[in-house]
Write an enzyme that holds these catalytic residues in place. Structure first.
Site, PDB file in Angstrom:
ATOM      1  CE  LYS A 181      -1.882  -1.413   3.766  1.00 36.96           C
ATOM      2  NZ  LYS A 181      -2.706  -1.607   4.971  1.00 36.96           N
ATOM      3  CB  THR A 213      -6.694   8.014   7.589  1.00 39.14           C
ATOM      4  OG1 THR A 213      -5.854   8.729   8.514  1.00 39.14           O
ATOM      5  CG2 THR A 213      -6.966   8.903   6.376  1.00 39.14           C
ATOM      6  N   GLY A 215      -7.873   3.343  11.180  1.00 38.41           N
ATOM      7  CA  GLY A 215      -8.371   2.004  10.892  1.00 38.41           C
ATOM      8  C   GLY A 215      -8.511   1.672   9.416  1.00 38.41           C
ATOM      9  CB  THR A 216      -7.380   3.273   6.247  1.00 41.78           C
ATOM     10  OG1 THR A 216      -6.049   3.542   6.719  1.00 41.78           O
ATOM     11  CG2 THR A 216      -8.204   4.550   6.316  1.00 41.78           C
ATOM     12  N   GLY A 217      -6.231   0.502   7.366  1.00 41.50           N
ATOM     13  CA  GLY A 217      -5.589  -0.787   7.095  1.00 41.50           C
ATOM     14  C   GLY A 217      -6.423  -1.951   7.572  1.00 41.50           C
ATOM     15  CB  CYS A 218      -8.391  -2.483  10.669  1.00 43.85           C
ATOM     16  SG  CYS A 218      -7.099  -2.207  11.899  1.00 43.85           S
TER      17      CYS A 218
END
Length: 273
Positions: A181, A213, A215-218
């Site tokens: 990412k 943003t 928790g975007t990865g979660c």
């Protein structure tokens, strides 16, 4: 007509009391995308949108008990792995995956919170690399996480992403994919590189100017875990997961949660202001 089976998706991660990241965010994304969410709690945090003030790992023996009890009863179609802050917990998760062999495993190597607080102790990095990376269907690191896993300095240019990916792929299984990412790069577009060593796909999306943003990865990794059983190919699932996340970020301003990095709007399709 063949009946559509709703996928059972397990998230193994920590709990963020603010609901923007970790298991609570994962369950929201899984539900929004048509899955049935299950959760095994691997860590507790004292956390809000501004900071992480404490991390308390769940004892490895109880993580094992949660996993065994769940897998013995529930068909798990996909697993998303998030925050694991203890070597013994990592080992128990790896042991369960090896024993029960779920079809899809999405590994989000959660290391640093949006607030800058470190979530993965340094002694866990090697365990993550040797125990879990070989079991992942898709690995979803951001650039700082990828640099730590590869033992390299963090890259700053899109043109460096392929070389970094080439260093990570040998750590994974032969049928695995890497979704690198590029959100930490600058520019009007955000590039993400999906590769399995033979197929390379670059996904680009317009950068959304927002501080929401958290928790975007979660959210992306749990969305991907939910979509993999519903799609024909990994690239198709990644494309749909990224579209969902982009919309969730775009609608994040409809929420008023906290004073720091706010959460994305997981249920933007169903809840409007």
């Amino acid at each position: 007509m063949e009946k559509t089976i709703i996928p059972n998706v397990l998230t193994i991660a920590g709990v963020d009391p603010s609901g923007g990241a970790g298991v609570l965010a994962d369950i929201k994304a899984i539900s929004a995308l048509g899955g049935y969410g299950c959760g095994v709690i691997a860590a507790l945090t004292a956390q809000n949108t501004c900071a992480v003030t404490g991390v308390c790992p769940v004892p490895a023996s109880f993580v094992r008990e949660q996993l065994e009890t769940l897998f013995e009863d529930v068909r798990i179609d996909a697993v998303k792995i998030g925050m694991l802050s203890d070597v013994a917990v990592i080992e128990e998760v790896a042991r369960a995956l090896d024993r029960y062999r779920p079809r899809f495993v999405v590994l989000d190597p959660v290391m640093i919170a949006k607030s800058g607080d470190r979530l993965l102790p340094e002694n866990c990095v090697q365990a993550l690399k040797t125990k879990l990376l070989p079991l992942a269907t898709v690995l979803t690191p951001n650039l700082p996480e990828a640099a730590v896993l590869a033992g390299e300095a963090e890259i700053t240019q899109e043109g460096q992403m392929q070389a970094l990916a080439d260093k990570l792929l040998p750590l994974m299984g032969k049928d695995s994919w890497l979704l690198l990412k590029g959100g930490h790069l600058t520019g009007a577009e955000v590039p993400d590189l999906l590769t399995n060593g033979e197929v390379n796909v670059v996904f680009k999306a317009d950068r959304i100017e927002t501080k929401n943003t958290h928790g975007t990865g979660c959210t992306l990794s749990s969305a991907l875990a939910t979509l993999l059983p519903q799609c024909e190919t990994v690239p198709e699932a990644v494309e749909k997961a990224k579209k969902y996340l982009w919309e969730a970020i775009s609608h994040s301003g409809e929420l008023t949660v906290g004073h720091g990095h706010g959460p994305v709007h997981h249920f933007y399709r169903f809840l409007t202001r």
